[in-house]
Motif scaffolding. Structure first.
Motif, PDB file in Angstrom:
ATOM      1  N   ASP A   1       9.800  -2.014   7.216  1.00  0.00           N
ATOM      2  CA  ASP A   1       9.474  -0.450   6.769  1.00  0.00           C
ATOM      3  C   ASP A   1       9.769  -0.442   5.219  1.00  0.00           C
ATOM      4  N   GLU A   2       9.769  -1.587   4.475  1.00  0.00           N
ATOM      5  CA  GLU A   2       9.948  -1.615   3.013  1.00  0.00           C
ATOM      6  C   GLU A   2       9.201  -2.382   2.223  1.00  0.00           C
ATOM      7  N   THR A   3       8.681  -2.153   1.004  1.00  0.00           N
ATOM      8  CA  THR A   3       8.053  -2.692   0.165  1.00  0.00           C
ATOM      9  C   THR A   3       8.666  -3.803  -0.571  1.00  0.00           C
ATOM     10  N   ILE A   4       8.166  -4.776  -0.909  1.00  0.00           N
ATOM     11  CA  ILE A   4       8.700  -5.963  -2.142  1.00  0.00           C
ATOM     12  C   ILE A   4       9.289  -5.323  -3.255  1.00  0.00           C
ATOM     13  N   SER A   5       8.528  -4.297  -3.776  1.00  0.00           N
ATOM     14  CA  SER A   5       9.015  -3.683  -4.944  1.00  0.00           C
ATOM     15  C   SER A   5      10.192  -2.990  -4.915  1.00  0.00           C
ATOM     16  N   SER A   6      10.373  -2.322  -3.390  1.00  0.00           N
ATOM     17  CA  SER A   6      11.785  -1.401  -3.104  1.00  0.00           C
ATOM     18  C   SER A   6      12.792  -2.615  -3.160  1.00  0.00           C
ATOM     19  N   VAL A   7      12.402  -3.780  -2.667  1.00  0.00           N
ATOM     20  CA  VAL A   7      13.637  -4.819  -2.507  1.00  0.00           C
ATOM     21  C   VAL A   7      13.970  -5.218  -4.088  1.00  0.00           C
ATOM     22  N   ILE A   8      12.936  -5.597  -4.571  1.00  0.00           N
ATOM     23  CA  ILE A   8      13.045  -5.978  -6.042  1.00  0.00           C
ATOM     24  C   ILE A   8      14.158  -4.917  -6.677  1.00  0.00           C
ATOM     25  N   GLY A   9      13.698  -3.617  -6.563  1.00  0.00           N
ATOM     26  CA  GLY A   9      14.476  -2.703  -7.370  1.00  0.00           C
ATOM     27  C   GLY A   9      16.193  -2.576  -7.103  1.00  0.00           C
ATOM     28  N   LYS A  10      16.171  -2.729  -5.738  1.00  0.00           N
ATOM     29  CA  LYS A  10      17.625  -2.929  -5.185  1.00  0.00           C
ATOM     30  C   LYS A  10      18.136  -4.098  -5.723  1.00  0.00           C
ATOM     31  N   ASN A  11      17.462  -5.249  -5.797  1.00  0.00           N
ATOM     32  CA  ASN A  11      18.487  -6.302  -6.381  1.00  0.00           C
ATOM     33  C   ASN A  11      18.366  -6.137  -7.971  1.00  0.00           C
ATOM     34  N   LYS A  12      17.416  -5.519  -8.397  1.00  0.00           N
ATOM     35  CA  LYS A  12      17.739  -5.452 -10.009  1.00  0.00           C
ATOM     36  C   LYS A  12      18.910  -4.461 -10.178  1.00  0.00           C
TER      37      LYS A  12
ATOM     38  N   ILE B   1      -3.208   1.796   1.798  1.00  0.00           N
ATOM     39  CA  ILE B   1      -3.319   0.356   2.368  1.00  0.00           C
ATOM     40  C   ILE B   1      -2.552  -0.373   1.435  1.00  0.00           C
ATOM     41  N   ALA B   2      -2.396  -0.425   0.192  1.00  0.00           N
ATOM     42  CA  ALA B   2      -1.794  -1.474  -0.472  1.00  0.00           C
ATOM     43  C   ALA B   2      -0.187  -1.277  -0.174  1.00  0.00           C
ATOM     44  N   ILE B   3       0.286  -0.098   0.138  1.00  0.00           N
ATOM     45  CA  ILE B   3       1.744  -0.003   0.567  1.00  0.00           C
ATOM     46  C   ILE B   3       1.785  -0.751   1.848  1.00  0.00           C
ATOM     47  N   SER B   4       0.944  -0.464   2.900  1.00  0.00           N
ATOM     48  CA  SER B   4       0.978  -1.095   4.038  1.00  0.00           C
ATOM     49  C   SER B   4       0.854  -2.758   3.833  1.00  0.00           C
ATOM     50  N   ILE B   5       0.062  -3.251   3.047  1.00  0.00           N
ATOM     51  CA  ILE B   5       0.014  -4.629   2.665  1.00  0.00           C
ATOM     52  C   ILE B   5       0.958  -5.204   2.189  1.00  0.00           C
ATOM     53  N   ASP B   6       1.715  -4.497   1.329  1.00  0.00           N
ATOM     54  CA  ASP B   6       3.026  -4.775   0.593  1.00  0.00           C
ATOM     55  C   ASP B   6       4.106  -4.840   1.666  1.00  0.00           C
ATOM     56  N   GLN B   7       4.342  -4.071   2.571  1.00  0.00           N
ATOM     57  CA  GLN B   7       5.289  -4.106   3.593  1.00  0.00           C
ATOM     58  C   GLN B   7       4.946  -5.248   4.671  1.00  0.00           C
ATOM     59  N   LEU B   8       3.795  -5.606   4.822  1.00  0.00           N
ATOM     60  CA  LEU B   8       3.398  -6.835   5.360  1.00  0.00           C
ATOM     61  C   LEU B   8       3.924  -7.984   4.822  1.00  0.00           C
ATOM     62  N   GLY B   9       3.640  -7.974   3.338  1.00  0.00           N
ATOM     63  CA  GLY B   9       3.926  -9.302   2.685  1.00  0.00           C
ATOM     64  C   GLY B   9       5.818  -9.394   2.600  1.00  0.00           C
TER      65      GLY B   9
END
Length: 140
Positions: free
Chosen positions: A93-104, A61-69
Motif C-alpha cells: 500500500d506504499e510507494t517507493i517514493s514514500s519509503v525513500i522519504g521515510k528513510n531520508k 496508474i503511475a502510483i499503482s505501478i510504483d506500489q507494484l515496484g
C-alpha cells in the motif's frame, strides 16, 4: 447499511500453489484487459473531465505501478538503497517514493538511495518527503 472496514493483513499464510495460481491469473488478466481499460479510461476522462482528467488518470496508474515496484523489488531495494536499520520496502500500500522519504528522515539511505532521492529532487522539489504516506498500515 454501515459496513465495517477490514484491517490490512499483509502477512497471511498462503500455500505456494495458491500464490502461484493467483499470480498467473493476474498476469493473464493484466495482459488482456489493461490495453482495453487504458484506452477506454483515457477517452472516458477526456470526454468527462478534459485534459486534466487524463492527467489524474495517468497519475493514478503511475502510483499503482510504483506500489507494484515497491513489492516486486523490495529485496533488491532493501539491499541497495537503505541501511539494515532503515524503514523497509515491500508494503503493497506504499510507494517507493514514500519509503525513500521515510528513510531520508531517518538518515538510513545508502549511497544509491541518496542518488535516487537526488534524481527525484531534480524532477520535483522535496518529492520523497512530500510522498510520505503516514497512514500506511505497517507490516507486522
Amino acid at each position: 447499511m454501515i459496513q465495517e472496514k477490514k484491517a490490512f493483513a499483509p502477512n497471511q499464510k498462503v500455500s505456494p500453489f495458491i500464490g502461484l495460481l493467483l499470480f498467473l491469473i493476474s498476469i493473464v488478466l493484466v495482459v488482456f484487459t489493461t490495453p482495453l481499460g487504458f484506452i477506454y479510461g483515457v477517452f472516458h476522462n477526456l470526454f468527462t473531465k478534459g485534459f486534466s482528467g487524463i492527467g489524474e488518470f495517468l497519475l493514478q496508474i503511475a502510483i499503482s505501478i510504483d506500489q507494484l515496484g515497491n513489492v516486486v523489488m523490495q529485496h533488491l531495494l532493501n539491499t541497495l538503497w537503505i541501511k539494515k536499520s532503515g524503514y523497509k520496502f515491500g508494503n503493497r500500500d506504499e510507494t517507493i517514493s514514500s519509503v525513500i522519504g521515510k528513510n531520508k528522515q531517518l538518515r538510513t539511505l545508502t549511497f544509491f538511495g541518496k542518488n535516487m532521492d537526488r534524481i527525484l529532487e531534480f524532477i520535483e522539489a522535496n518529492h520523497s518527503l512530500n510522498s510520505i504516506d503516514y497512514y500506511v498500515q505497517p507490516d507486522k
